[in-house]
Design a protein around this motif. Structure first.
Motif, PDB file in Angstrom:
ATOM      1  N   PHE A   1      21.612 -47.080  13.143  1.00 43.74           N
ATOM      2  CA  PHE A   1      20.964 -47.436  12.038  1.00 43.74           C
ATOM      3  C   PHE A   1      20.212 -48.629  11.937  1.00 43.74           C
ATOM      4  CE2 PHE A   1      25.032 -49.479  12.451  1.00 43.74           C
ATOM      5  CZ  PHE A   1      24.837 -50.887  12.229  1.00 43.74           C
ATOM      6  N   SER A   2      19.353 -49.121  11.274  1.00 44.04           N
ATOM      7  CA  SER A   2      18.587 -50.254  11.345  1.00 44.04           C
ATOM      8  C   SER A   2      18.366 -50.774   9.885  1.00 44.04           C
ATOM      9  CB  SER A   2      17.481 -49.864  11.732  1.00 44.04           C
ATOM     10  OG  SER A   2      16.468 -50.882  11.826  1.00 44.04           O
ATOM     11  N   PHE A   3      18.216 -52.309   9.789  1.00 39.79           N
ATOM     12  CA  PHE A   3      17.758 -53.085   8.691  1.00 39.79           C
ATOM     13  C   PHE A   3      16.558 -53.340   8.378  1.00 39.79           C
ATOM     14  CE2 PHE A   3      22.298 -54.271   9.735  1.00 39.79           C
ATOM     15  CZ  PHE A   3      22.821 -54.142   8.305  1.00 39.79           C
ATOM     16  N   SER A   4      16.025 -53.225   7.068  1.00 39.04           N
ATOM     17  CA  SER A   4      14.753 -54.148   7.078  1.00 39.04           C
ATOM     18  C   SER A   4      14.908 -55.598   7.095  1.00 39.04           C
ATOM     19  CB  SER A   4      14.459 -53.997   5.528  1.00 39.04           C
ATOM     20  OG  SER A   4      15.258 -54.359   4.524  1.00 39.04           O
ATOM     21  N   ASN A   5      13.903 -56.212   7.247  1.00 39.07           N
ATOM     22  CA  ASN A   5      13.954 -57.652   7.407  1.00 39.07           C
ATOM     23  C   ASN A   5      14.572 -58.602   6.463  1.00 39.07           C
ATOM     24  OD1 ASN A   5      13.102 -59.495   9.562  1.00 39.07           O
ATOM     25  ND2 ASN A   5      11.734 -60.627   7.944  1.00 39.07           N
ATOM     26  N   ASP A   6      14.434 -58.096   5.168  1.00 35.71           N
ATOM     27  CA  ASP A   6      15.159 -58.848   4.279  1.00 35.71           C
ATOM     28  C   ASP A   6      16.822 -58.296   3.898  1.00 35.71           C
ATOM     29  OD1 ASP A   6      14.706 -56.425   3.071  1.00 35.71           O
ATOM     30  OD2 ASP A   6      13.450 -57.330   1.378  1.00 35.71           O
ATOM     31  N   SER A   7      17.176 -57.317   4.678  1.00 33.79           N
ATOM     32  CA  SER A   7      18.440 -56.760   4.413  1.00 33.79           C
ATOM     33  C   SER A   7      18.483 -55.944   3.442  1.00 33.79           C
ATOM     34  CB  SER A   7      19.467 -57.575   4.848  1.00 33.79           C
ATOM     35  OG  SER A   7      19.458 -58.287   6.036  1.00 33.79           O
ATOM     36  N   ARG A   8      17.696 -55.668   2.582  1.00 29.94           N
ATOM     37  CA  ARG A   8      17.826 -55.233   1.357  1.00 29.94           C
ATOM     38  C   ARG A   8      17.382 -53.310   1.471  1.00 29.94           C
ATOM     39  NH1 ARG A   8      14.456 -58.713  -2.929  1.00 29.94           N
ATOM     40  NH2 ARG A   8      15.473 -60.490  -2.589  1.00 29.94           N
ATOM     41  N   ARG A   9      16.978 -53.040   2.795  1.00 28.86           N
ATOM     42  CA  ARG A   9      17.146 -51.555   3.086  1.00 28.86           C
ATOM     43  C   ARG A   9      17.815 -51.530   4.337  1.00 28.86           C
ATOM     44  NH1 ARG A   9      15.666 -51.801  -1.387  1.00 28.86           N
ATOM     45  NH2 ARG A   9      13.887 -51.082  -2.627  1.00 28.86           N
ATOM     46  N   MET A  10      18.345 -50.273   4.422  1.00 28.16           N
ATOM     47  CA  MET A  10      18.841 -49.698   5.533  1.00 28.16           C
ATOM     48  C   MET A  10      18.449 -48.374   6.018  1.00 28.16           C
ATOM     49  SD  MET A  10      22.744 -51.219   5.740  1.00 28.16           S
ATOM     50  CE  MET A  10      22.920 -50.595   7.596  1.00 28.16           C
ATOM     51  N   ALA A  11      18.017 -47.962   7.281  1.00 27.95           N
ATOM     52  CA  ALA A  11      17.851 -46.514   7.510  1.00 27.95           C
ATOM     53  C   ALA A  11      18.965 -45.997   8.646  1.00 27.95           C
ATOM     54  CB  ALA A  11      16.611 -46.340   8.249  1.00 27.95           C
ATOM     55  N   THR A  12      19.391 -44.820   8.381  1.00 32.02           N
ATOM     56  CA  THR A  12      20.349 -44.283   9.191  1.00 32.02           C
ATOM     57  C   THR A  12      19.710 -42.998   9.841  1.00 32.02           C
ATOM     58  OG1 THR A  12      21.691 -43.095   7.268  1.00 32.02           O
ATOM     59  CG2 THR A  12      22.020 -45.249   8.079  1.00 32.02           C
ATOM     60  N   VAL A  13      20.524 -42.526  10.744  1.00 33.15           N
ATOM     61  CA  VAL A  13      20.116 -41.100  11.502  1.00 33.15           C
ATOM     62  C   VAL A  13      21.429 -40.480  11.837  1.00 33.15           C
ATOM     63  CG1 VAL A  13      19.586 -42.075  13.630  1.00 33.15           C
ATOM     64  CG2 VAL A  13      18.510 -39.669  12.976  1.00 33.15           C
ATOM     65  N   SER A  14      21.818 -39.130  11.683  1.00 34.23           N
ATOM     66  CA  SER A  14      23.092 -38.687  11.946  1.00 34.23           C
ATOM     67  C   SER A  14      22.906 -37.273  12.694  1.00 34.23           C
ATOM     68  CB  SER A  14      23.513 -38.400  10.678  1.00 34.23           C
ATOM     69  OG  SER A  14      24.695 -37.600  10.575  1.00 34.23           O
ATOM     70  N   LYS A  15      23.967 -36.910  13.356  1.00 38.36           N
ATOM     71  CA  LYS A  15      24.052 -35.739  13.941  1.00 38.36           C
ATOM     72  C   LYS A  15      23.857 -34.309  13.135  1.00 38.36           C
ATOM     73  CE  LYS A  15      27.642 -37.635  17.300  1.00 38.36           C
ATOM     74  NZ  LYS A  15      28.802 -37.452  18.046  1.00 38.36           N
ATOM     75  N   ASP A  16      23.930 -34.664  11.906  1.00 37.36           N
ATOM     76  CA  ASP A  16      23.662 -33.685  10.711  1.00 37.36           C
ATOM     77  C   ASP A  16      22.201 -33.326  10.695  1.00 37.36           C
ATOM     78  OD1 ASP A  16      22.237 -35.438   9.284  1.00 37.36           O
ATOM     79  OD2 ASP A  16      24.319 -35.710   7.771  1.00 37.36           O
ATOM     80  N   GLY A  17      21.359 -33.856  11.610  1.00 33.32           N
ATOM     81  CA  GLY A  17      20.024 -33.556  11.515  1.00 33.32           C
ATOM     82  C   GLY A  17      19.186 -34.430  10.586  1.00 33.32           C
TER      83      GLY A  17
END
Length: 447
Positions: free
Chosen positions: A288-304
């Protein structure tokens, strides 16, 4: 006499045929005569890459042992070219395992099994020469590196020592600066391999996470403040948010768990409290990863799939994060995700390739295949949204963030149509012009 003559003629014919066969066997498939002591080669067993190009022809020379190499000869560097490649930072003599940008955007740190950490100047990315400062990791090597908020110190995770070492910037007698390791390392506490480390932007704590279910919160002097059991069977990834308030982890379960590290107004540590979870994947989360202001997050999963989340919520009132977008991707392990600081673009590394998406519609914007000769070990955007960097062999690849520039143009054009204030219109138009000029410059140089 006639019978004897017939026998002699038959013997002569047989001898002549035998000589002809021997002469033919003495020649190679291309008609050249083979030299004494060489084996006959009909086709190459394998095509080897030479200077980035595949050698399609096999020349027959003296017999050599396979993979024989002189001591001074270095292994062949993986060659990669792409129109959007801004730079390849080369200086390490070993595989690079970790990267980190300083919070002021001026520096990029890289660590390698060559027992060095190198600090690169980001303003040199577009220059011919790339300056760097080298810090030696005595009697060990670093697998992870993270800057302190002031960029005047950084920490590393020691591969053999299984602990943290702090490097501080010091001024030498000649007036230049160098990073020097502290005389004492942090005490050992983890029982499983450490997968990530982090330093809070507030400077109040350090995080280390191991591959079991343990996350440790340290004070800057090496004392344990808290221990977190993630209850995820194993940790795949963990990180500190850029705002310095949160610690998050993912692993075997399909959720990302987020905690708040709480301090009093006077700066004293209080507790680690559960903040919120990201729920929506159907299989374990890789990264996963945060945006610089921590108001957004991105995730990537084994479910594709990858997902973009709005985490600007009142979690203390039990408000859950909002799912903004879901995208699909062809995954290959190991897999990492990086969200740009402004959350307009995200990148996913799968094995040795990188895929870049916009976060407005989830469209794939760029694809960089076979970027490194080994699996990609780290992936990050710089704090100014200009570049995307990756490592996975002895070089750092620096790409232009064209997806980010295009997203700025599209977003500002929409806002420009709605703007009624003249000063706002001018500001938006300037942002559009700057992004368009950047794209024009990038693509003109890539031709």
């Amino acid at each position: 006499m006639d019978d004897a003559s017939g026998v002699l003629i038959g013997v002569s014919v047989l001898l002549g045929a035998l000589v002809l066969v021997l002469l033919l066997r003495r020649r190679t498939p291309d008609g050249k005569e083979a030299q004494r002591g060489e084996k006959e080669v009909t086709e190459p067993a394998d095509d080897h890459a030479v200077n980035g190009e595949t050698a399609g022809k096999t020349s027959i020379q003296k017999k050599q042992k396979p993979h024989q190499r002189s001591r001074k000869e270095k292994p062949q560097q993986h060659n990669f070219t792409h129109p959007l490649l801004a730079a390849a930072l080369k200086g390490h003599s070993g595989s690079i395992s970790g990267l980190d940008f300083s919070s002021n955007g001026k520096y990029l740190a890289s660590c390698s099994d060559d027992r060095t950490v190198r600090i690169w100047s980001t303003k040199d990315f577009l220059e011919r020469e790339h300056r760097c400062m080298r810090a030696n990791v005595e009697l060990d090597h670093a697998t992870l590196v993270r800057f302190y908020p002031d960029s005047r110190a950084f920490i590393v995770w020691l591969a053999n020592g299984d602990t943290i070492r702090v490097f501080n910037m010091t001024k030498k007698e000649d007036g230049t600066f160098a990073y020097v390791g502290a005389p004492e390392d942090f005490p050992k506490h983890h029982k499983a391999p450490v997968i990530n480390i982090g330093v809070a932007d507030t400077g109040k704590f350090i995080m280390t996470a191991s591959s079991d279910t343990t996350i440790l919160i340290w004070d800057p002097k090496g004392e344990i403040l808290a221990s977190i059991n993630t209850n995820q069977m194993n940790n795949a990834f963990a990180a500190v948010s850029p705002c310095g308030r949160f610690v998050a982890s993912c692993g075997f379960t399909p959720d990302v768990k987020v905690w708040e590290v709480c301090f009093s107004k006077s700066g004293d540590f209080q507790e680690v409290a559960r903040a919120f979870d990201l729920k929506g994947h159907t299989a374990g989360v890789y990264s996963f990863s945060f945006s610089n202001d921590s108001r957004r997050m991105a995730t990537v999963s084994k479910d594709g799939t990858w997902k973009l989340w709005d985490t600007d919520v009142e979690y203390k009132k039990q408000q859950d994060p909002y799912l903004l977008l879901t995208g699909k991707c062809d995954l290959a392990e190991p897999c990492r995700i990086a969200l740009s600081p402004d959350a307009r673009a995200l990148a996913i590394s799968c094995s040795t390739s990188i895929f870049v998406y916009n976060t407005k519609e989830g469209k794939e914007e760029e694809r960089f295949e076979n970027v490194h000769g080994e699996h990609i070990t780290d992936l990050a955007f710089d704090v100014n949204n200009r570049f995307l960097v990756s490592c996975g062999d002895r070089a750092i690849r620096v790409f232009h963030n064209t997806a980010g520039y295009r997203a700025v143009v599209e977003e500002m054009k929409v806002l420009l149509k709605k703007a009624t204030n003249e000063s706002t219109r001018q500001r938006l138009q300037q942002q559009i012009t700057d992004a368009q000029n950047a794209l024009e410059s990038i693509y003109s140089k890539s031709k």
